[in-house]
Write a protein that holds these residues in place. Structure first.
Motif, PDB file in Angstrom:
ATOM      1  N   LEU A  52       0.620   0.505   8.509  1.00 24.80           N
ATOM      2  CA  LEU A  52       0.365  -0.635   9.380  1.00 24.80           C
ATOM      3  C   LEU A  52      -1.048  -0.567   9.933  1.00 24.80           C
ATOM      4  N   GLY A  98      10.148  -9.007   2.765  1.00 21.26           N
ATOM      5  CA  GLY A  98       8.829  -9.464   3.183  1.00 21.26           C
ATOM      6  C   GLY A  98       8.339  -8.719   4.412  1.00 21.26           C
ATOM      7  N   GLU A  99       7.398  -9.338   5.121  1.00 19.64           N
ATOM      8  CA  GLU A  99       6.797  -8.711   6.293  1.00 19.64           C
ATOM      9  C   GLU A  99       7.536  -9.132   7.560  1.00 19.64           C
ATOM     10  N   ASP A 121      12.078 -11.610  11.285  1.00 21.85           N
ATOM     11  CA  ASP A 121      11.724 -11.702   9.867  1.00 21.85           C
ATOM     12  C   ASP A 121      10.608 -12.719   9.646  1.00 21.85           C
ATOM     13  N   ALA A 122      10.234 -12.899   8.385  1.00 17.53           N
ATOM     14  CA  ALA A 122       9.103 -13.759   8.047  1.00 17.53           C
ATOM     15  C   ALA A 122       9.357 -15.221   8.403  1.00 17.53           C
ATOM     16  N   ARG A 147       3.830  -6.838  10.228  1.00 18.95           N
ATOM     17  CA  ARG A 147       3.820  -6.511   8.789  1.00 18.95           C
ATOM     18  C   ARG A 147       4.600  -5.251   8.463  1.00 18.95           C
ATOM     19  N   VAL A 148       5.739  -5.076   9.131  1.00 14.88           N
ATOM     20  CA  VAL A 148       6.645  -3.982   8.792  1.00 14.88           C
ATOM     21  C   VAL A 148       7.447  -4.384   7.565  1.00 14.88           C
ATOM     22  N   THR A 149       7.485  -3.543   6.563  1.00 17.52           N
ATOM     23  CA  THR A 149       8.243  -3.838   5.348  1.00 17.52           C
ATOM     24  C   THR A 149       9.294  -2.758   5.104  1.00 17.52           C
ATOM     25  N   LEU A 151       5.260   3.694   6.088  1.00 18.75           N
ATOM     26  CA  LEU A 151       4.721   2.483   6.690  1.00 18.75           C
ATOM     27  C   LEU A 151       3.209   2.616   6.819  1.00 18.75           C
ATOM     28  N   THR A 163       8.205  -8.341  11.983  1.00 17.29           N
ATOM     29  CA  THR A 163       7.498  -7.926  13.194  1.00 17.29           C
ATOM     30  C   THR A 163       8.458  -7.146  14.088  1.00 17.29           C
TER      31      THR A 163
END
Length: 287
Positions: A180, A265-266, A227-228, A283-285, A178, A268
């Motif tokens: 970030l 996607g990104e 999620d996004a 922006r955790v993927t 990660l 939170t």
């Protein structure tokens, strides 16, 4: 991969209730606490070795009370909460003491003593023999359970468990670091140090290392992953092996249920403790 959550606050643990309890009044100090484990919906019987008269505190609340000269059978109040205590006073026939003998019925959740044998005088030889037989049967049951658990442990661990649990498919478990960009510590004094994310069949997980620059230790009490599209992922589980002391860094692991098409996607990630100290990681993927 199953990660257990850490509750924010756990009530004090209570000792397990014995199925059969034996009380010898002649060998107990008068000040000793004589407690009987009861539970709503479960029947408890108290058998005396001499005729006795009993008095129950708040008897009108009890679901069932059946008396005979040497036996009391009761089912506690349905609204009796764990930890609540109700007094049971026993007067033996011919007992010169006007105060009688007092027991406390202590409410537990889902467990109760099935039978309480109360001996005004010394126990009989038959009672000791019965207890020995019961203990032998109990020990044999424990030995069988131990052997079963040892057999399961010998088959678990490593890739075997991941394959058997269908956590790892033909693509294995995917992982990535990660990266970030989280500016400075949060209001709660927490900051992101490093981390990694994982994807397995049916779930995604992330391990994040947090620095606690606050004055108090920090323990995760709750977590969310959005999620996004702004939808919160379901089935959140989290795990923290150690409390994070002030000025130290420790990891926290989170996991949610997710298909291969979810958690894309990104996202939170937000973590918080029982006092509201939190950190939000944008922006955790996942792989």
């Amino acid at each position: 991969m199953l990660l257990g959550g850490v509750p924010a606050m756990v009530p004090p643990a209570v000792a397990a209730c014995e199925d059969v309890q034996r009380v010898e009044l002649a060998f107990m100090p008068t000040t000793a606490a004589r407690e009987i484990c009861v539970s709503p919906g479960l029947t408890t019987s108290v058998r005396f070795d001499a005729p006795a008269v009993v008095d129950l505190q708040d008897e009108v609340r009890f679901e069932e009370v059946v008396r005979v000269r040497r036996l009391l059978t009761l089912m506690p109040p349905p609204d009796m909460v764990p930890g609540e205590r109700l007094r049971l006073t026993v007067h033996f026939e011919g007992d010169a003491s006007s105060r009688g003998t007092t027991f406390m019925l202590v409410a537990h959740s889902g467990q109760a003593t099935h039978l309480v044998e109360v001996f005004r005088d010394k126990r009989t030889r038959e009672s000791f023999q019965q207890e020995v037989l019961q203990e032998r049967a109990r020990n044999e049951q424990l030995r069988k359970e131990l052997a079963r658990m040892q057999a399961l442990l010998s088959q678990s661990g490593g890739l075997r468990s991941l394959i058997a649990s269908r956590t790892m498919g033909v693509n294995g478990i995917q992982a990535q670091m990660l990266k970030l960009e989280v500016p400075g510590p949060s209001e709660g004094g927490l900051s992101f140090e490093s981390g990694s994310s994982y994807r397995a069949d049916g779930s995604v997980a992330a391990e994040v290392w947090l620095m606690n620059s606050g004055p108090e230790p920090w323990t995760v009490a709750g977590a969310s992953l959005v999620d996004a599209e702004g939808e919160e992922m379901k089935g959140m589980k989290f795990r923290q092996e150690e409390v994070i002391p002030p000025n130290e860094r420790k990891p926290v692991v989170v996991e949610v249920d997710a298909t291969n098409k979810q958690a894309q996607g990104e996202l939170t990630l937000k973590l918080w403790d029982a006092g509201g100290r939190s950190i939000t990681l944008p922006r955790v993927t996942f792989p």
